[in-house]
Design a protein around this motif. Structure first.
Motif, short mmCIF file in Angstrom:
data_model
loop_
_atom_site.label_atom_id
_atom_site.label_comp_id
_atom_site.label_asym_id
_atom_site.label_seq_id
_atom_site.Cartn_x
_atom_site.Cartn_y
_atom_site.Cartn_z
N GLU A 364 -26.06 63.85 -0.39
CA GLU A 364 -25.13 64.25 0.66
C GLU A 364 -25.90 64.54 1.94
O GLU A 364 -27.05 64.98 1.89
CB GLU A 364 -24.38 65.52 0.25
CG GLU A 364 -23.46 65.33 -0.93
CD GLU A 364 -22.67 66.60 -1.18
OE1 GLU A 364 -21.54 66.68 -0.70
OE2 GLU A 364 -23.20 67.52 -1.81
N LYS A 377 -27.25 69.23 -7.31
CA LYS A 377 -28.32 68.72 -6.47
C LYS A 377 -29.55 69.58 -6.71
O LYS A 377 -29.45 70.70 -7.22
CB LYS A 377 -27.90 68.71 -5.02
CG LYS A 377 -27.39 70.01 -4.46
CD LYS A 377 -26.85 69.76 -3.06
CE LYS A 377 -26.26 71.00 -2.45
NZ LYS A 377 -24.88 71.26 -2.89
N ARG A 485 -14.29 66.79 9.97
CA ARG A 485 -13.65 67.60 8.92
C ARG A 485 -14.00 69.07 9.12
O ARG A 485 -14.90 69.41 9.89
CB ARG A 485 -14.03 67.13 7.51
CG ARG A 485 -15.51 67.18 7.21
CD ARG A 485 -15.79 66.71 5.78
NE ARG A 485 -15.53 67.74 4.79
CZ ARG A 485 -16.35 68.75 4.50
NH1 ARG A 485 -17.51 68.89 5.12
NH2 ARG A 485 -16.05 69.64 3.59
N SER A 487 -15.37 72.54 7.43
CA SER A 487 -16.21 72.95 6.31
C SER A 487 -15.39 73.68 5.26
O SER A 487 -14.46 74.40 5.57
CB SER A 487 -17.31 73.88 6.84
OG SER A 487 -17.81 74.69 5.81
N GLY A 488 -15.78 73.49 3.99
CA GLY A 488 -15.11 74.22 2.92
C GLY A 488 -15.98 75.35 2.39
O GLY A 488 -15.67 75.93 1.35
N THR A 489 -17.07 75.66 3.08
CA THR A 489 -17.98 76.67 2.55
C THR A 489 -18.14 77.90 3.44
O THR A 489 -18.79 78.85 3.04
CB THR A 489 -19.39 76.08 2.32
OG1 THR A 489 -19.85 75.53 3.55
CG2 THR A 489 -19.38 75.01 1.26
N ARG A 497 -16.98 70.18 11.64
CA ARG A 497 -18.15 69.30 11.54
C ARG A 497 -17.78 67.92 12.07
O ARG A 497 -16.76 67.34 11.67
CB ARG A 497 -18.60 69.15 10.09
CG ARG A 497 -18.95 70.47 9.41
CD ARG A 497 -19.89 70.21 8.25
NE ARG A 497 -19.99 71.31 7.32
CZ ARG A 497 -20.69 72.44 7.51
NH1 ARG A 497 -21.32 72.63 8.65
NH2 ARG A 497 -20.72 73.38 6.59
C1 G6P Z 1 -22.22 72.89 -0.64
C2 G6P Z 1 -21.79 71.87 -1.64
C3 G6P Z 1 -22.09 70.49 -1.13
C4 G6P Z 1 -21.45 70.28 0.22
C5 G6P Z 1 -21.89 71.37 1.17
C6 G6P Z 1 -21.23 71.31 2.53
O1 G6P Z 1 -23.60 72.87 -0.51
O2 G6P Z 1 -22.45 72.06 -2.87
O3 G6P Z 1 -21.66 69.56 -2.05
O4 G6P Z 1 -21.83 69.06 0.75
O5 G6P Z 1 -21.62 72.62 0.59
O6 G6P Z 1 -19.91 71.63 2.45
P1 G6P Z 1 -19.05 71.93 3.74
O7 G6P Z 1 -17.66 71.92 3.21
O8 G6P Z 1 -19.50 73.24 4.31
O9 G6P Z 1 -19.32 70.79 4.71
#
Ligand code: G6P
Ligand code: ZN
Length: 544
Positions: A364, A377, A485, A487-489, A497
């Motif tokens: 990724e 990973k 998109r 971010s989901g984190t 992003r």
């Molecule tokens: C984590 C996940 C990845 C993903 C990354 C970014 O590290 O394990 O698989 O690519 O977050 O995610 P985001 O939703 O913040 O772009």
């Protein structure tokens, strides 16, 4: 045995995101917060009797307290054996390796990955299933559903377990094994890579490298494997002791947050190779002497050179990349004649492909690379892969990458992040883009003509599950792409992003700065997505 059944009420915010449940530490410290989520997890996993659970974390603030709570809850819920990392330390890749090696039912990893730690930072809980990989959506949804109705949890009343020394003891009827955090993982690495050759490379004295563990979990692994096992000089690994607040830093291996390492690799007397990892050790950044390897290029280089590495000498079954990752690896796959899968962002989407033997390497753009050796990973693995290639090819990182571009062409690539913007405007921006999608095809922006535009949807080729709305893609007729998109984190507001990619075949044009090579696309992205107008931001906060 003194098992307490504690009454509780559901909390409405325990929906796991891209990578587990991630919240501010103070959220996790609320009464019953962690307990509710752990019980919801146990309830969703099914029968725990006779099963082994792996438990550890990246050492951030609240790790130790959470581990004691989880140990006592696991015992109360009838788990037969728990393997917990010494001092509560296990990296994400090591946890995945241990789950697989000992056929555990799953593992709990306490980490908020690359998010800052400390009392004012973030904490997180990830549940991994028996294949060693992150729980798929059907499992995280079941956990979330359970968390909405939970009315009690079970916990054993017992003194805290001593996590300092390797030992085996009982907690109620459950066996608790405090295990060496590194050993199983190190053995796995040794089975994949030519340690002898890497040792010779490092012993030659004219190859110097520098590792920055950013005060996070990869430190103990890097000390043990690079310095103690492979003979790199002591001091090769910097910031190698995990700290609860990561030394106040942001444990994310990119050009911005790992700037100390970047300064070393771009400074006077720069070494030949540099690498950094994130909080839980699954991300990596690879640097050569005054040279940055984008994660997308890194994946492509590993794929192209896989046969030089013992663990992959038979060749690759296929490769996979997340949608926003550059298409560099697609070109390698096309040339070798193997399949290249495009998945949504999130490592969990690789799980089925790896289990089904459809893909061997995955990667990724977000500094993640890995293979079928585990189901996460793996930061250290990526570094060993690179060292193995360098040891065989006897070339510098820059030479290897430049030759790669000559063969396959260069995919210029950059990601622009707008962090902590307000969620309202962020959603408006995406909704507006979605509504524009049907109108873009055939439109001309400067020299670029839109070939397709969509909101990425993925049908898993193994189980047929469909994941929709995974990011807006705008592709141009020359192969360039803009991807947008959210971010989901993140845990604060929203992070927008914007991923930019263009392709250049001509080696005479492989020397541009990515921001320069991508300048027109950057302007087009702004024009189409109206970033400035809708977010109020003039510039991205992070450019990688
Ligand atoms: C984590 C996940 C990845 C993903 C990354 C970014 O590290 O394990 O698989 O690519 O977050 O995610 P985001 O939703 O913040 O772009
Ligand atoms: Zn991580």
């Amino acid at each position: 045995m003194n098992i307490h059944k504690v009454s509780t009420t559901p909390l409405n915010d325990q929906k796991p995101g891209t990578s587990g449940l991630r919240k501010a530490v103070r959220v996790f410290q609320q009464p019953h917060y962690l307990e509710n989520f752990i019980q919801s997890t146990f309830d969703s996993v099914g029968d725990l009797r006779g099963q082994t659970l792996v438990l550890g974390g990246d050492g951030r603030y609240y790790n130790r307290q959470a581990i004691q709570i989880i140990l006592k809850m696991a015992a109360a819920n009838g788990i037969e054996r728990i393997k917990v990392g010494q001092q509560g330390i296990l990296s994400t890749p090591a946890t995945s390796a241990i789950i697989r090696k000992y056929q555990a039912i799953g593992g709990i990893i306490l980490s908020a990955s690359h998010n800052p730690g400390g009392p004012n930072g973030d904490f997180g809980v990830k549940y991994n299933i028996s294949n060693g990989g992150p729980a798929p959506e059907k499992v995280t949804e079941a956990i979330y559903d359970r968390s909405k109705v939970i009315d009690n949890y079970q916990i054993l009343e017992a003194p805290d377990v001593d996590l300092e020394t390797l030992s085996e003891s009982h907690l109620g009827e459950t066996v608790v094994e405090v295990i060496d955090s590194v050993q199983d993982y190190e053995e796995l690495m040794e089975s994949l890579f030519d340690f002898e050759r890497i040792q010779q490379l490092l012993a030659k004295g004219n190859f110097r490298f520098s590792i920055d563990a950013l005060h996070a979990v990869a430190g103990p692994y890097a000390h043990a494997i690079f310095e103690q096992r492979l003979g790199a000089p002591v001091g090769t690994v910097q910031n190698g002791t995990p700290l609860e607040d990561f030394g106040g830093g942001h444990p994310d291996p990119n050009l911005v947050y790992a700037h100390e390492l970047v300064d070393i690799l771009y400074g006077d007397d720069a070494p030949d190779f540099g690498a950094a990892f994130d909080g839980d050790g699954d991300r990596n950044m690879i640097l050569g002497h005054k040279f940055f390897v984008t994660p997308s290029d890194s994946l492509a280089v590993l794929a192209a050179n896989a046969k030089l590495v013992p663990g992959y000498s038979e060749g690759l079954a296929g490769v996979a990349r997340s949608m926003p990752t550059s298409q560099a690896v697609d070109r390698v796959a096309a040339q070798i004649g193997i399949e290249c899968y495009e998945t949504p962002t999130g490592w969990k989407f690789f799980g089925n492909l790896l289990d089904a033997g459809k893909a061997t390497l995955c990667g990724e753009e977000s500094f993640g690379t890995g293979s079928n050796h585990i189901r996460e990973k793996d930061g250290l693995w990526a570094v060993l892969f690179w060292l193995n290639i360098i040891a065989v090819r006897q070339q510098s990182v820059e030479q290897i990458v430049r030759e790669h571009w000559q063969t396959y062409g260069r995919n210029y690539y950059s990601r622009h992040d707008y962090e902590e913007i307000e969620t309202g405007p962020a959603n408006t921006l995406i909704e507006r883009l979605r509504s524009l999608l049907p109108t873009l095809k055939g439109k001309q922006f400067g020299n670029y003509e839109v070939e397709y535009s969509d909101d990425f949807s993925y049908t898993d080729p193994v189980d047929g599950s469909i994941s929709e709305k995974q990011g807006v893609r705008i592709g141009f007729t020359d192969g360039s792409r803009i991807v947008v998109r959210l971010s989901g984190t993140g845990t604060q507001g929203a992070t927008l992003r914007v991923y930019l990619e263009s392709y250049e075949q001509d080696p005479a044009k492989h020397d541009l700065e990515p921001q320069e090579a991508l300048a027109s696309l950057i302007t087009i992205a702004q024009e189409i997505a109206q970033i400035r107008e809708l977010t109020g931001r003039e510039q991205p906060t992070v450019i990688t």
